[in-house]
Design an enzyme around this catalytic site. Sequence first.
Site, PDB file in Angstrom:
ATOM      1  N   HIS A  13       0.539  -1.355  -0.073  1.00  0.00           N
ATOM      2  CA  HIS A  13       0.120   0.139   0.052  1.00  0.00           C
ATOM      3  C   HIS A  13       1.020   1.357   0.022  1.00  0.00           C
ATOM      4  O   HIS A  13       0.354   2.260   0.356  1.00  0.00           O
ATOM      5  CB  HIS A  13      -0.983   0.008   1.209  1.00  0.00           C
ATOM      6  N   SER A  21      14.744  22.285 -14.824  1.00  0.00           N
ATOM      7  CA  SER A  21      13.604  23.082 -14.924  1.00  0.00           C
ATOM      8  C   SER A  21      14.018  24.406 -15.505  1.00  0.00           C
ATOM      9  O   SER A  21      14.943  24.799 -15.223  1.00  0.00           O
ATOM     10  CB  SER A  21      12.719  23.206 -13.826  1.00  0.00           C
ATOM     11  N   LYS A  66      15.705  22.008  -9.578  1.00  0.00           N
ATOM     12  CA  LYS A  66      15.005  20.690  -9.820  1.00  0.00           C
ATOM     13  C   LYS A  66      15.751  20.034 -10.861  1.00  0.00           C
ATOM     14  O   LYS A  66      16.608  20.261 -11.710  1.00  0.00           O
ATOM     15  CB  LYS A  66      13.532  20.922 -10.393  1.00  0.00           C
ATOM     16  N   GLU A 100       9.107   9.241 -16.813  1.00  0.00           N
ATOM     17  CA  GLU A 100       7.715   9.517 -16.975  1.00  0.00           C
ATOM     18  C   GLU A 100       7.319   9.372 -18.176  1.00  0.00           C
ATOM     19  O   GLU A 100       6.023   8.778 -18.536  1.00  0.00           O
ATOM     20  CB  GLU A 100       7.659  11.141 -16.771  1.00  0.00           C
TER      21      GLU A 100
END
Length: 466
Positions: free
Chosen positions: A162, A283, A289, A296
């Site tokens: 979970h 970024s 970042k 992704e």
Amino acid sequence: MNEKKASNQMWGGRFASGPAAIMEAINASIGFDRKLYAQDIEASLAHSRMLAKQAIISAGDQERIAHGLNTILKEIQSGAFKFSAQLEDIHMNIEARLAELIGPAAGRLHTARSRNDQVAVDFRLWTKSELQRVAEVLKGLIGVFLDRAEEHAATVMPGFTHLQTAQPVTFGHHCMAYVEMFGRDLSRVRDAVDRLDESPLGAAALAGTGFPIDRHATAKALGFREPTRNSIDSVSDRDFALEFLAVASICGTHLSRLAEEIVIWSTPQFGFVKLSDSFSTGSSIMPQKKNPDAAELVRAKTGRLNGHLVALLTVMKGLPLAYSKDMQEDKEAVFDAAESLDLMLAAMTGMVGDMEIDAAAMKKAAGSGHSTATDLADWLVREAGLPFREAHHVTGRAVALAEEKRTTLAKLPLDELMAIHPGITRDIYSVLTIASSVRSRASYGGTAPAQVRRQVKAWRRRLAKS
Ligand code: ARG
């Protein structure tokens, strides 16, 4: 819209005028099936040799055909070949050029053959070699995971259910879970090749042919195990394309789970891994970042794979036997899926091989969330003779106490533990550390470093043999 065009030279005999532009646009597959040119020429060469051997065409015509086909192969490879949408597909483009090059002998190539068995054999050849390539790429990915698993056989991390900390595991063990997944993908690829390995060439339009062809000879010449056994099925079956897409979808599912884990692990909140610069991006506005874009995109491309599978299943459902033009829609799905899967596998192999593992961050997280509670309960069963349910309850009270005192199980004083259950002794502390917890899970296939190393070894042997 209805501009008149010259009638198609291959089947235009009964048409007074050429097909409307819209018909040409919906009918033509040359925009994508040109990818099959090498297979089309290979199969035509094998077919013509067989025809000559069986004295269905003359040796002289066969030589002219072979010479012409080889010239066309070079023209396509060099970019000199002119593809025409009016000629519909790769088969008719090549045949028309052959007629230009060698004259009437070209017309003999299509004896005892139809575009229906021709496209089936071309596409099978293409799919077979693509599957064999995917098998090699999968072996590469599995190899990278085996290296990482060996290197991190004893590196502890939290195991999750979970996405909540459950029990400590080793990172090597987690890597080996992916070895199992990609190992199953590899075996699915091999199964698919095995089932696909039959030549439909010679099934002709759907019923076979009256010419004395030798289908075993063409099957062998093209590297197939044997010819297909039913001419109707030969031209109406696209299971091999569906299986390619199914294999790709399942493999994509595995890749997307891995991608998701990498996305999570590389957040500053987790900090388990650091992606190399080559597999992340910055970024444009937030200088701090480092984004896991490649992961992704692997996660996202799985959507295309699933889409292609559903698309072709839907095309094939309800089609009457044998060939219908619907089946021309099979190729773009498979071609795009193959290209996507290739990229996904390559990106993941690079990412997993390059990423830096932060063992300290993993260890710190492994100790959070009272992850050794099960070890405490197991100890109570083993050493104090409690039934597991009671041990579970006692452990629950210890966890509650640790929570209340904002500390960990391993830091609870012995007298307080003994107050919860008098059977507890100092020996309990030996099972409350993360290292002892993973070491103790030495059941076959368990997370103990020794078990991980054992599986790494077994997989290396298995891969070397395959
Ligand atoms: N381009 C066609 C396809 O991909 C080749 C087979 C055409 N056969 C036919 N009977 N029209 O399916």
